[in-house]
Design a protein around this motif. Structure first.
Motif, PDB file in Angstrom:
ATOM      1  N   LYS A 104      12.438 -34.538  52.025  1.00  9.59           N
ATOM      2  CA  LYS A 104      12.610 -33.137  51.677  1.00  9.59           C
ATOM      3  C   LYS A 104      11.534 -32.709  50.690  1.00  9.59           C
ATOM      4  O   LYS A 104      11.070 -33.499  49.864  1.00  9.59           O
ATOM      5  N   LYS A 105      11.168 -31.438  50.760  1.00 10.73           N
ATOM      6  CA  LYS A 105      10.093 -30.908  49.930  1.00 10.73           C
ATOM      7  C   LYS A 105      10.349 -31.127  48.451  1.00 10.73           C
ATOM      8  O   LYS A 105       9.459 -31.513  47.689  1.00 10.73           O
ATOM      9  N   LYS A 106      11.599 -30.893  47.998  1.00 12.98           N
ATOM     10  CA  LYS A 106      11.917 -31.035  46.575  1.00 12.98           C
ATOM     11  C   LYS A 106      11.812 -32.487  46.119  1.00 12.98           C
ATOM     12  O   LYS A 106      11.527 -32.767  44.953  1.00 12.98           O
ATOM     13  N   GLU A 107      12.060 -33.433  47.019  1.00 11.57           N
ATOM     14  CA  GLU A 107      11.927 -34.847  46.691  1.00 11.57           C
ATOM     15  C   GLU A 107      10.462 -35.248  46.579  1.00 11.57           C
ATOM     16  O   GLU A 107      10.084 -36.066  45.737  1.00 11.57           O
ATOM     17  N   ALA A 108       9.637 -34.687  47.453  1.00 13.21           N
ATOM     18  CA  ALA A 108       8.224 -35.062  47.503  1.00 13.21           C
ATOM     19  C   ALA A 108       7.388 -34.353  46.441  1.00 13.21           C
ATOM     20  O   ALA A 108       6.315 -34.833  46.067  1.00 13.21           O
ATOM     21  N   ARG A 109       7.891 -33.220  45.951  1.00 19.07           N
ATOM     22  CA  ARG A 109       7.083 -32.325  45.121  1.00 19.07           C
ATOM     23  C   ARG A 109       6.407 -33.027  43.942  1.00 19.07           C
ATOM     24  O   ARG A 109       5.221 -32.868  43.705  1.00 19.07           O
ATOM     25  N   GLU A 110       7.155 -33.788  43.178  1.00 20.04           N
ATOM     26  CA  GLU A 110       6.605 -34.425  41.983  1.00 20.04           C
ATOM     27  C   GLU A 110       6.404 -35.930  42.205  1.00 20.04           C
ATOM     28  O   GLU A 110       6.802 -36.760  41.398  1.00 20.04           O
ATOM     29  N   SER A 111       5.768 -36.235  43.303  1.00 17.70           N
ATOM     30  CA  SER A 111       5.492 -37.631  43.632  1.00 17.70           C
ATOM     31  C   SER A 111       4.201 -37.699  44.422  1.00 17.70           C
ATOM     32  O   SER A 111       3.598 -36.676  44.757  1.00 17.70           O
ATOM     33  N   ILE A 112       3.761 -38.913  44.747  1.00 17.52           N
ATOM     34  CA  ILE A 112       2.547 -39.066  45.542  1.00 17.52           C
ATOM     35  C   ILE A 112       2.754 -38.597  46.980  1.00 17.52           C
ATOM     36  O   ILE A 112       1.798 -38.481  47.737  1.00 17.52           O
ATOM     37  N   PHE A 113       4.013 -38.300  47.341  1.00 16.22           N
ATOM     38  CA  PHE A 113       4.322 -37.844  48.699  1.00 16.22           C
ATOM     39  C   PHE A 113       4.286 -36.325  48.838  1.00 16.22           C
ATOM     40  O   PHE A 113       4.710 -35.790  49.863  1.00 16.22           O
ATOM     41  N   LYS A 114       3.788 -35.652  47.841  1.00 14.36           N
ATOM     42  CA  LYS A 114       3.708 -34.195  47.900  1.00 14.36           C
ATOM     43  C   LYS A 114       2.922 -33.761  49.142  1.00 14.36           C
ATOM     44  O   LYS A 114       1.836 -34.256  49.425  1.00 14.36           O
ATOM     45  N   GLY A 115       3.502 -32.840  49.901  1.00 15.63           N
ATOM     46  CA  GLY A 115       2.863 -32.349  51.115  1.00 15.63           C
ATOM     47  C   GLY A 115       3.176 -33.163  52.357  1.00 15.63           C
ATOM     48  O   GLY A 115       2.758 -32.803  53.463  1.00 15.63           O
ATOM     49  N   GLN A 116       3.919 -34.260  52.195  1.00 16.53           N
ATOM     50  CA  GLN A 116       4.256 -35.120  53.331  1.00 16.53           C
ATOM     51  C   GLN A 116       5.741 -34.962  53.666  1.00 16.53           C
ATOM     52  O   GLN A 116       6.595 -35.485  52.981  1.00 16.53           O
ATOM     53  N   LYS A 117       6.041 -34.246  54.725  1.00 11.60           N
ATOM     54  CA  LYS A 117       7.426 -34.062  55.152  1.00 11.60           C
ATOM     55  C   LYS A 117       7.897 -35.209  56.038  1.00 11.60           C
ATOM     56  O   LYS A 117       9.050 -35.610  55.990  1.00 11.60           O
ATOM     57  N   LYS A 118       6.989 -35.700  56.873  1.00 13.34           N
ATOM     58  CA  LYS A 118       7.309 -36.792  57.785  1.00 13.34           C
ATOM     59  C   LYS A 118       6.198 -37.833  57.729  1.00 13.34           C
ATOM     60  O   LYS A 118       5.020 -37.490  57.602  1.00 13.34           O
ATOM     61  N   LEU A 119       6.594 -39.084  57.846  1.00 14.63           N
ATOM     62  CA  LEU A 119       5.640 -40.184  57.858  1.00 14.63           C
ATOM     63  C   LEU A 119       6.125 -41.264  58.813  1.00 14.63           C
ATOM     64  O   LEU A 119       7.318 -41.366  59.089  1.00 14.63           O
ATOM     65  N   LYS A 120       5.205 -42.055  59.309  1.00 20.01           N
ATOM     66  CA  LYS A 120       5.550 -43.259  60.048  1.00 20.01           C
ATOM     67  C   LYS A 120       5.284 -44.454  59.137  1.00 20.01           C
ATOM     68  O   LYS A 120       4.354 -44.436  58.326  1.00 20.01           O
ATOM     69  N   LEU A 121       6.104 -45.482  59.279  1.00 21.00           N
ATOM     70  CA  LEU A 121       5.868 -46.730  58.560  1.00 21.00           C
ATOM     71  C   LEU A 121       5.791 -47.863  59.570  1.00 21.00           C
ATOM     72  O   LEU A 121       6.779 -48.195  60.223  1.00 21.00           O
ATOM     73  N   VAL A 122       4.600 -48.426  59.711  1.00 21.30           N
ATOM     74  CA  VAL A 122       4.396 -49.584  60.580  1.00 21.30           C
ATOM     75  C   VAL A 122       4.850 -50.831  59.835  1.00 21.30           C
ATOM     76  O   VAL A 122       4.476 -51.051  58.678  1.00 21.30           O
ATOM     77  N   LEU A 123       5.654 -51.644  60.498  1.00 16.22           N
ATOM     78  CA  LEU A 123       6.107 -52.923  59.956  1.00 16.22           C
ATOM     79  C   LEU A 123       5.727 -54.033  60.929  1.00 16.22           C
ATOM     80  O   LEU A 123       5.478 -53.770  62.115  1.00 16.22           O
TER      81      LEU A 123
END
Length: 355
Positions: A104-123
């Motif tokens: 969520k935008k409010k979660e990402a706002r004050e972190s390095i994830f700002k501007g990232q709504k969706k991401l993929k994580l390769v494992l």
């Protein structure tokens, strides 16, 4: 109040303001360095049930989770997010299932994830000794693609402390992974638009299509198709359609134990092992092939330097050496124009009317 005492109070007040500014500046500095603006290994922590992830999530169903990452000052910051499993093949066959993250935008706002709504994580797919080396090699492919094309998915290598939540006793795993930006974020970054429709490969920009196919040939990847957009996104940018590649775990450069030769074409490819290169592009004007050949030759040292820069990440030095040799073998093909033409242009699929 004496003048000396007055001055002392003023100086103390300014020191408090300065300290506050330093804290704010430090916090701002931490926030401003966003996820893909750095290339160093990012330590993160994840907690979720691997069993629940496979059984309870799908393309539209997510489950709640927490992700913590290590900041520049050594502290850890946690954010709430939703996760789901990615890929039907991997849900069935992999021990660790790759993830789709939704923040969520409010979660990402004050972190390095700002501007990232969706991401993929390769494992890593399998829980085996080569798991981390395989992930690092796939990450290197993404970084090599950045050298070759201005249209790419941004990535960040992460060091994951993953706690598999179980009914009795949780299990801890230490893994390497790759965070990959969402296709809509890519399109926004390059001022383009993702095309959802499937269309003829003749609709792609000719030079970009040859460049993409040559890159796939370099890393030994047959597990893609620009026609049906399998492991490829079509982005409309600069008034042309550009193929943007992703998901390279089946490539010969990575050479995982579960890799198989692609079945994306109607007929079986005439190779048995993923380490055998096979050109999957279409036969366009040979001048484009020669232009792209020269582009790759120009970038040879850049690519080898990039590969060498990741040697320290490998657990198995033999795995690194094989990966490096794999790219060197590609450039040996490029060094001989006759061998190059035979391996690429002569094997390329023909259009009904070749452009």
């Amino acid at each position: 109040m004496s003048i000396l005492k007055f001055v002392s109070v003023i100086l103390f007040s300014f020191s408090l303001i300065g300290a506050g500014q330093n804290v704010n500046q430090t916090e701002t500095l931490l926030i401003e360095k966003h996820l893909f603006e750095q290339v160093d290994l990012l330590p993160i922590k994840l907690k979720y049930s691997r069993k629940n992830l496979k059984n309870e999530t799908n393309d539209s169903t997510f489950m709640d989770s927490e992700l913590a990452y290590k900041r520049a000052d050594g502290s850890w910051k946690s954010i709430h997010l939703k996760i789901r499993a990615r890929g039907n093949f991997r849900k069935k066959n992999c021990y660790f299932t790759p993830l789709k993250l939704k923040i969520k935008k409010k979660e990402a706002r004050e972190s390095i994830f700002k501007g990232q709504k969706k991401l993929k994580l390769v494992l890593p797919c399998l829980n085996q000794t080569s798991k981390d080396d395989n992930v690092i090699k796939e990450y290197m492919i993404y970084k090599m693609y950045e050298v070759i094309s201005p249209y790419y998915f941004s990535t960040r290598l992460v060091d994951i402390e993953y706690e598999d939540l179980k009914t009795r006793k949780s299990q801890l795993h230490q893994l390497k992974g790759v965070l990959i930006e969402d296709d809509e974020t890519v399109a926004k970054r390059i001022e383009g638009k993702v095309s959802k429709r499937k269309f003829s490969p003749e609709g792609y920009d000719y030079l970009a299509a040859v460049r993409n196919a040559m890159f796939q040939f370099m890393v030994g990847n047959t597990d893609y198709s620009i026609t049906i957009q399998h492991n490829t996104k079509a982005v409309f940018v600069d008034k042309k359609f550009i193929p943007v590649a992703y998901d390279f775990d089946m490539a010969g450069f990575v050479n995982t134990s579960y890799s198989v030769v692609s079945q994306t074409r109607k007929e079986k490819l005439p190779i048995e092992e993923v380490t055998e290169r096979y050109y999957m592009g279409y036969q366009r004007d040979y001048k484009l092939f020669e232009q792209v050949r020269q582009e790759f030759i120009t970038h040879k040292e850049d690519l080898l330097t990039l590969i060498n820069a990741h040697e320290s990440y490998f657990d198995n030095k033999g795995s690194f050496a094989n990966a490096r040799k794999y790219i060197q073998d590609f450039f040996r093909i490029l060094a001989n124009e006759v061998a190059f033409k035979k391996a690429t242009y002569d094997r390329a699929l023909k259009f009904k009317s070749t452009p």
